[in-house]
Design a protein around this motif. Structure first.
Motif, mmCIF file in Angstrom:
data_model
loop_
_atom_site.group_PDB
_atom_site.id
_atom_site.type_symbol
_atom_site.label_atom_id
_atom_site.label_comp_id
_atom_site.label_asym_id
_atom_site.label_seq_id
_atom_site.Cartn_x
_atom_site.Cartn_y
_atom_site.Cartn_z
ATOM 1 N N ASP A 52 0.649 17.329 26.707
ATOM 2 C CA ASP A 52 -0.170 17.429 25.493
ATOM 3 C C ASP A 52 -0.887 16.114 25.168
ATOM 4 O O ASP A 52 -1.538 15.989 24.136
ATOM 5 N N LYS A 53 -0.762 15.107 26.044
ATOM 6 C CA LYS A 53 -1.402 13.813 25.803
ATOM 7 C C LYS A 53 -2.914 13.942 25.913
ATOM 8 O O LYS A 53 -3.439 14.595 26.823
ATOM 9 N N ILE A 54 -3.610 13.296 24.981
ATOM 10 C CA ILE A 54 -5.074 13.313 25.000
ATOM 11 C C ILE A 54 -5.562 12.342 26.071
ATOM 12 O O ILE A 54 -5.217 11.158 26.051
ATOM 13 N N VAL A 55 -6.365 12.846 27.002
ATOM 14 C CA VAL A 55 -6.848 12.005 28.107
ATOM 15 C C VAL A 55 -8.349 11.778 28.044
ATOM 16 O O VAL A 55 -8.884 10.966 28.803
ATOM 17 N N GLY A 56 -9.041 12.474 27.148
ATOM 18 C CA GLY A 56 -10.474 12.268 27.029
ATOM 19 C C GLY A 56 -11.011 12.863 25.750
ATOM 20 O O GLY A 56 -10.586 13.952 25.334
ATOM 21 N N ILE A 57 -11.919 12.142 25.099
ATOM 22 C CA ILE A 57 -12.627 12.665 23.923
ATOM 23 C C ILE A 57 -14.095 12.290 24.049
ATOM 24 O O ILE A 57 -14.437 11.168 24.434
ATOM 25 N N HIS A 58 -14.970 13.246 23.719
ATOM 26 C CA HIS A 58 -16.415 13.030 23.790
ATOM 27 C C HIS A 58 -17.040 13.584 22.515
ATOM 28 O O HIS A 58 -16.745 14.719 22.122
ATOM 29 N N ILE A 59 -17.869 12.778 21.879
ATOM 30 C CA ILE A 59 -18.525 13.180 20.634
ATOM 31 C C ILE A 59 -20.024 12.957 20.780
ATOM 32 O O ILE A 59 -20.468 11.878 21.203
ATOM 33 N N VAL A 60 -20.812 13.963 20.439
ATOM 34 C CA VAL A 60 -22.268 13.839 20.398
ATOM 35 C C VAL A 60 -22.714 14.162 18.985
ATOM 36 O O VAL A 60 -22.473 15.272 18.487
ATOM 37 N N GLY A 61 -23.352 13.200 18.337
ATOM 38 C CA GLY A 61 -23.825 13.441 16.982
ATOM 39 C C GLY A 61 -23.917 12.164 16.187
ATOM 40 O O GLY A 61 -23.589 11.077 16.674
ATOM 41 N N PRO A 62 -24.355 12.256 14.927
ATOM 42 C CA PRO A 62 -24.493 11.073 14.080
ATOM 43 C C PRO A 62 -23.167 10.328 13.931
ATOM 44 O O PRO A 62 -22.108 10.952 13.776
ATOM 45 N N ALA A 63 -23.225 9.004 14.014
ATOM 46 C CA ALA A 63 -22.053 8.141 13.821
ATOM 47 C C ALA A 63 -20.954 8.399 14.847
ATOM 48 O O ALA A 63 -19.782 8.120 14.591
ATOM 49 N N ALA A 64 -21.327 8.895 16.027
ATOM 50 C CA ALA A 64 -20.322 9.160 17.059
ATOM 51 C C ALA A 64 -19.556 7.897 17.422
ATOM 52 O O ALA A 64 -18.334 7.922 17.603
ATOM 53 N N ALA A 65 -20.260 6.765 17.526
ATOM 54 C CA ALA A 65 -19.592 5.512 17.894
ATOM 55 C C ALA A 65 -18.614 5.066 16.828
ATOM 56 O O ALA A 65 -17.524 4.563 17.140
ATOM 57 N N GLU A 66 -18.973 5.233 15.566
ATOM 58 C CA GLU A 66 -18.101 4.812 14.476
ATOM 59 C C GLU A 66 -16.803 5.618 14.491
ATOM 60 O O GLU A 66 -15.713 5.082 14.261
ATOM 61 N N MET A 67 -16.914 6.909 14.779
ATOM 62 C CA MET A 67 -15.707 7.738 14.861
ATOM 63 C C MET A 67 -14.869 7.369 16.083
ATOM 64 O O MET A 67 -13.645 7.254 16.010
ATOM 65 N N MET A 68 -15.544 7.166 17.210
ATOM 66 C CA MET A 68 -14.831 6.938 18.459
ATOM 67 C C MET A 68 -14.019 5.652 18.432
ATOM 68 O O MET A 68 -12.966 5.567 19.066
ATOM 69 N N GLN A 69 -14.480 4.636 17.715
ATOM 70 C CA GLN A 69 -13.742 3.372 17.685
ATOM 71 C C GLN A 69 -12.302 3.584 17.244
ATOM 72 O O GLN A 69 -11.370 3.031 17.820
ATOM 73 N N PHE A 70 -12.105 4.418 16.235
ATOM 74 C CA PHE A 70 -10.750 4.628 15.715
ATOM 75 C C PHE A 70 -9.997 5.705 16.489
ATOM 76 O O PHE A 70 -8.776 5.658 16.597
ATOM 77 N N VAL A 71 -10.725 6.662 17.042
ATOM 78 C CA VAL A 71 -10.089 7.624 17.940
ATOM 79 C C VAL A 71 -9.483 6.889 19.137
ATOM 80 O O VAL A 71 -8.384 7.204 19.589
ATOM 81 N N ALA A 72 -10.215 5.884 19.644
ATOM 82 C CA ALA A 72 -9.742 5.132 20.806
ATOM 83 C C ALA A 72 -8.431 4.410 20.518
ATOM 84 O O ALA A 72 -7.598 4.244 21.415
ATOM 85 N N VAL A 73 -8.234 3.964 19.292
ATOM 86 C CA VAL A 73 -6.968 3.318 18.924
ATOM 87 C C VAL A 73 -5.820 4.304 19.113
ATOM 88 O O VAL A 73 -4.777 3.977 19.695
ATOM 89 N N ALA A 74 -6.009 5.522 18.611
ATOM 90 C CA ALA A 74 -4.967 6.545 18.744
ATOM 91 C C ALA A 74 -4.707 6.868 20.209
ATOM 92 O O ALA A 74 -3.544 7.000 20.640
ATOM 93 N N MET A 75 -5.775 6.978 20.994
ATOM 94 C CA MET A 75 -5.604 7.281 22.412
ATOM 95 C C MET A 75 -4.874 6.143 23.128
ATOM 96 O O MET A 75 -4.019 6.379 23.979
#
Length: 452
Positions: A395-418
């Motif tokens: 169940d480990k998350i191995v990849g996340i991809h976001i396309v849309g406004p502020a995608a980078a801002e969201m991904m920065q904190f998602v990456a911490v969790a990953m």
């Protein structure tokens, strides 16, 4: 043997300056040579001016949205000269900050080209030689121009920030992140943009579904794609550039932009002469600690061709300093590096693509696409994409991809969790923030695909 410096850095970009400052603040004597402007590609010719151009190009859409929200907003016209003036002031400020901070730390800066004369000697452009116990190569890379007749009639990304005027019609050759980002920028500024794309799709190396989503949105916004197409003939015709493509398309353009990749800045540095090994691309070969085949010479950043991102170069600089000057052998961690491509719409990613995950083992794919509230209210049709990949067994998350406004801002904190090893269950038991786009990351339900 007595040396002039404990460390001499060739290259004043983000990685080189970080290594120089840390070492100087630690009480060591440090010299640095930079032949162009302090700050390097990212600050002067890349990330920073590009992102400011992205902001500028997004205002027409924002103004149109404002009207649909009831504001009496009018778009008017874009003044390229005004923008350039503000941009140059900001770059001057940032360059001054880079130089000033390095000097405050005690770094001696030489504003000229440096090359390696031997394992412990750097020769400056004026013939002066400086000796150092350790030499660090951090000279970055440069845009590549293809070798074909007429290539000189096109420009590269370094030239874009000083265009005398906005072109009416532009051809971009290349569909990597640089080509796609500038296609979005100039399209947003009102330029008629076409792209020659050698393969069938843009953004090679990114998740297929995500890059396909970006491609559809770019075309819907007005960028013209010529897929399976490369230039086969180029001529200068008055103040226009005539280009013929391998698909038979031919046209005259105000500007031809080569976005066909980058190459390391290792030419003429004297590296191979002293025993430093280069690979076939001209990048410097280093071990896990940034050390070259010559023990006293290290390298980091784009010039080693591993992960060509500014934050990576900065972290490589920290690892170098820890290893060489603090006696704490530190390897750069290249696992789960988040990144963003400032296309329009924005694409942010961390971890494996679906194609990579399928090869790695059984994978669950979760995805959703929808119209975000802000633009949907204003009549917009463009959809955002959220995609999550998990190992089926763990169940480990191995990849996340976001396309849309502020995608980078969201991904920065998602990456911490990953990076902490988060599972899909961890996301599921996290309360959503409503209403927001990011809540989709914690409300994804059943897999849309199960990969064996």
């Amino acid at each position: 043997m007595d040396f002039d410096y404990d460390l001499f850095v060739i290259g004043g970009g983000s990685g080189g300056v970080r290594a120089a400052r840390l070492t100087a603040l630690g009480g060591k004597k440090v010299g640095l040579a930079e032949e162009s402007r302090m700050g390097g590609t990212c600050v002067i010719r890349g990330c920073v001016p590009k992102k400011l151009m992205v902001y500028a190009s997004e205002y027409p859409e924002a103004i149109e949205q404002a009207r649909n929200y009831g504001w009496g907003a009018e778009k008017g016209s874009f003044d390229w000269d005004t923008f350039k003036g503000h941009l140059n002031k900001e770059l001057d400020r940032l360059e001054g900050a880079y130089e000033g901070n390095a000097e405050k730390a005690g770094v001696d800066i030489f504003k000229q080209r440096g090359k390696v004369a031997d394992a412990h000697t750097v020769e400056l452009a004026d013939g002066t030689r400086k000796t150092a116990k350790h030499i660090l190569i951090a000279v970055g890379g440069r845009p590549a121009r293809p070798e074909m007749d007429g290539a000189e009639h096109g420009i590269v990304s370094n030239d874009l920030f000083n265009l005398p005027k906005l072109p009416g019609k532009m051809l971009i050759v290349g569909a990597g992140y640089i080509g796609c980002e500038f296609a979005g920028i100039f399209n947003g500024l009102g330029v008629d943009v076409e792209m020659f794309i050698r393969k069938a799709q843009i953004l090679r190396g990114f998740d297929d579904e995500a890059r396909g989503h970006v491609a559809d949105c770019m075309q819907a916004r007005g960028v013209t794609f010529h897929t399976g197409c490369a230039p086969i003939a180029i001529e200068k015709r008055g103040d226009k550039v005539w280009v013929k493509g391998s698909n038979g398309h031919e046209e005259e353009y105000d500007t031809l932009l080569w976005a066909t990749g980058r190459k390391p800045n290792t030419d003429g540095l004297g590296l191979e002469e002293v025993g430093v090994k280069l690979n076939r691309r001209g990048a410097i070969e280093v071990d896990d600690y940034g050390q070259t085949a010559v023990p006293s010479i290290y390298a980091l950043g784009d010039v080693i061709g591993k992960v060509e991102l500014t934050p990576v170069a900065i972290r490589e600089a920290v690892a170098f300093h820890e290893t060489v000057f603090k006696g704490n052998k530190t390897k750069m961690d290249y696992d789960l590096i988040p990144s963003a491509t400032f296309t329009q719409p924005e694409l942010a990613t961390c971890g494996l693509t679906e194609e990579q995950a399928e090869e790695a083992g059984p994978t669950n794919v979760y995805a959703t696409a929808f119209r975000p509230m802000q633009s949907a209210f204003a009549g917009g049709d463009e959809r955002v994409l959220f995609k999550m990949l998990t190992e089926r067994d763990t169940d480990k998350i191995v990849g996340i991809h976001i396309v849309g406004p502020a995608a980078a801002e969201m991904m920065q904190f998602v990456a911490v969790a990953m990076k902490m090893g988060a599972t899909k269950a961890d996301f599921d038991r996290t309360c959503a923030i409503h209403p927001s786009m990011a809540e989709e990351l914690v409300t994804l339900k059943d897999p849309v695909r199960v990969l064996a």
